[in-house]
Design a protein around this motif. Structure first.
Motif, short mmCIF file in Angstrom:
data_model
loop_
_atom_site.label_atom_id
_atom_site.label_comp_id
_atom_site.label_asym_id
_atom_site.label_seq_id
_atom_site.Cartn_x
_atom_site.Cartn_y
_atom_site.Cartn_z
N GLN A 265 -98.80 33.93 -24.57
CA GLN A 265 -98.28 33.17 -23.41
C GLN A 265 -97.57 31.88 -23.82
O GLN A 265 -97.80 30.81 -23.23
CB GLN A 265 -99.40 32.83 -22.42
CG GLN A 265 -99.91 33.99 -21.60
CD GLN A 265 -101.26 34.47 -22.09
OE1 GLN A 265 -102.03 33.71 -22.68
NE2 GLN A 265 -101.54 35.74 -21.88
N ALA A 266 -96.73 31.99 -24.84
CA ALA A 266 -95.93 30.81 -25.22
C ALA A 266 -95.10 30.37 -24.01
O ALA A 266 -94.56 31.21 -23.29
CB ALA A 266 -95.02 31.14 -26.38
N LEU A 267 -94.99 29.06 -23.83
CA LEU A 267 -94.12 28.57 -22.76
C LEU A 267 -92.67 28.88 -23.12
O LEU A 267 -91.87 29.25 -22.27
CB LEU A 267 -94.32 27.05 -22.60
CG LEU A 267 -93.43 26.36 -21.57
CD1 LEU A 267 -93.66 26.94 -20.17
CD2 LEU A 267 -93.67 24.86 -21.57
N SER A 268 -92.35 28.72 -24.42
CA SER A 268 -90.97 29.04 -24.83
C SER A 268 -90.96 29.60 -26.25
O SER A 268 -91.87 29.34 -27.04
CB SER A 268 -90.10 27.78 -24.78
OG SER A 268 -90.46 26.87 -25.79
N VAL A 269 -89.93 30.39 -26.52
CA VAL A 269 -89.65 30.83 -27.89
C VAL A 269 -88.25 30.32 -28.21
O VAL A 269 -87.30 30.60 -27.51
CB VAL A 269 -89.76 32.37 -28.05
CG1 VAL A 269 -91.21 32.81 -28.14
CG2 VAL A 269 -89.05 33.13 -26.94
#
Ligand code: NIG
Ligand code: ZN
Length: 411
Positions: A265-269
């Protein structure tokens, strides 16, 4: 203190109700009001509309924006602006034929910045970084994420994060901090990477979380840096301590970092100069936003993140600077927006959405930043007189900004 901005040629990114993110085809829609006004009370947007409906409104200060465009300030969701010294010699070495990888392999690159930072006092580091922060505010940035990662020892990482904390205290713009302890393998751990990962997990993450010095946990997931297993271990440890993943992936190689980020569940890549169809599939139906850093591609002459493929797959995209001494010595979001249009074939509407609403999403501040919405922070760019908003990315390299308002104050 109230400010009324009148006769605005066009007010951009007007969202009556807060929307958290724009994706796919929606990215090509930029709601605007022509011939508009906007009222600020203290640090908040309280009213806006067409000049035809302005009757009865007054304020302590009136700004006449005839011929000018007003838009929310940029949300730069990926930077490394706290660093010591510069690396212009590596820039010259690259011109003379060395690659970014060659330079890193002979002890330059991130390790070069780490050595400089370790030998710089906290006061001096603050001073150097605050000059950069002032400069980017003047260029229209009203919210910024800042990473550690040039410390690489507990002491130096904490020094960086304390500097970020002081910048947050002393500057009016929104600042979010990220722990990027796993940015490179320090010289002392060469051949013993897992011991360094242990140090990050057992000492750095708990200490930083305990002192509440960061919101996000980042890893440079790349060949020669940290592999999928290292990344997974660090993300698990970070999450256990309440840090949200937000990671560097696919800058030079695509080998599963994107699906891993999504899984945790990374907020962004961020980066994604290399991207394959599994990455795109993983991002669909996730809450993870891809972030492109076109100034980095420009400076290193590496591929641009395939924005068309991303957006045409129905995904969202954010744009950020990646301001750092090695791969992107620039924090100019106006250049980022221009370059995204020129080199990545994003429309002006897509690029402005990517640098405002989606930038705010990528740093977890969308409820208060990123659009012209009643109740959001009065963080605004007032341009010089320009013919249209497409002129902003078109006139690359030109400074079209007349005034920047942060928290209701002209900066
Ligand atoms: N790629 C990893 N980190 C930075 C560059 C670091 C450096 O070269 O100093 C980036 O995002 O581009
Ligand atoms: Zn970066």
């Amino acid at each position: 203190m109230s400010i009324l901005i009148k006769n605005i040629k066009e007010l951009l990114q007007v969202r009556e109700t807060h929307i958290p993110i724009v994706k796919g085809k929606e990215m090509n829609i930029l709601p605007t009001i022509k011939n508009a006004y906007l009222l600020i009370d203290h640090d908040t947007i309280v009213e806006y509309g067409s000049m035809e409906d302005i009757q009865g409104l007054d304020a302590d200060e009136i700004i006449d924006a005839t011929g000018k465009i007003v838009l929310p300030t940029w949300c730069d969701s990926h930077t490394h602006i706290v660093y010591a010294g510069n690396r212009e010699q590596e820039f010259v070495d690259r011109i003379n034929g060395l690659s970014y990888e060659d330079i890193a392999n002979r002890g330059g690159g991130i390790l070069n910045s780490a050595e400089k930072l370790q030998n710089t006092s906290e006061e001096d580091l603050y001073l150097q970084s605050s000059i950069r922060l002032k400069d980017v505010i003047k260029l229209g940035t009203g919210a910024i994420e800042i990473k550690s990662g040039y410390g690489l020892t507990i002491e130096a990482e904490l020094k960086m994060l304390r500097v970020i904390k002081k910048l947050k205290r002393d500057f009016p713009i929104k600042v979010r901090a990220t722990l990027l302890a796993a940015h490179a393998i320090p010289k002392e751990y060469k051949g013993n990477k897992s011991a360094f990962v242990d140090l990050v997990i057992d000492k750095m993450i708990p200490e930083v979380a305990n002192e509440q010095l960061a919101t996000y946990i980042d890893v440079f997931c790349e060949k020669g840096y940290f592999d999928l297993e290292d990344t997974e271990r660090i993300l698990i440890a970070g999450k256990k301590h309440g840090l949200v993943p937000k990671i560097h992936v696919n800058q030079f190689n695509a080998f599963g970092g994107v699906p891993l980020g999504v899984e945790y569940q990374a907020l962004s890549v961020d980066h994604l100069e290399e991207l394959n169809s599994q990455d795109i599939e993983a991002l669909k139906n996730s809450n993870t936003i891809p972030v492109a850093l076109p100034s980095c591609s420009y400076f290193l002459s590496i591929p641009y993140t395939p924005a068309r493929q991303i957006i045409d797959s129905g995904l969202p995209l954010a744009l950020a600077t990646d301001y750092n001494p090695g791969s992107t010595p620039s924090g100019n979001m106006n250049f980022v927006v221009s370059t995204a249009c020129i080199k990545m074939k994003m429309t002006p509407e897509e690029a402005i959405n990517a640098a405002t609403i989606n930038g705010a999403y990528a740093m977890g501040i969308g409820n208060m930043y990123g659009s012209i919405t009643k109740g959001k922070k009065a963080n605004l760019i007032i341009t010089k007189k320009v013919p249209s908003y497409a002129y902003l990315p078109y006139s690359f390299g030109e400074n079209n900004i007349d005034q920047v308002i942060i928290n209701g104050l002209v900066y």
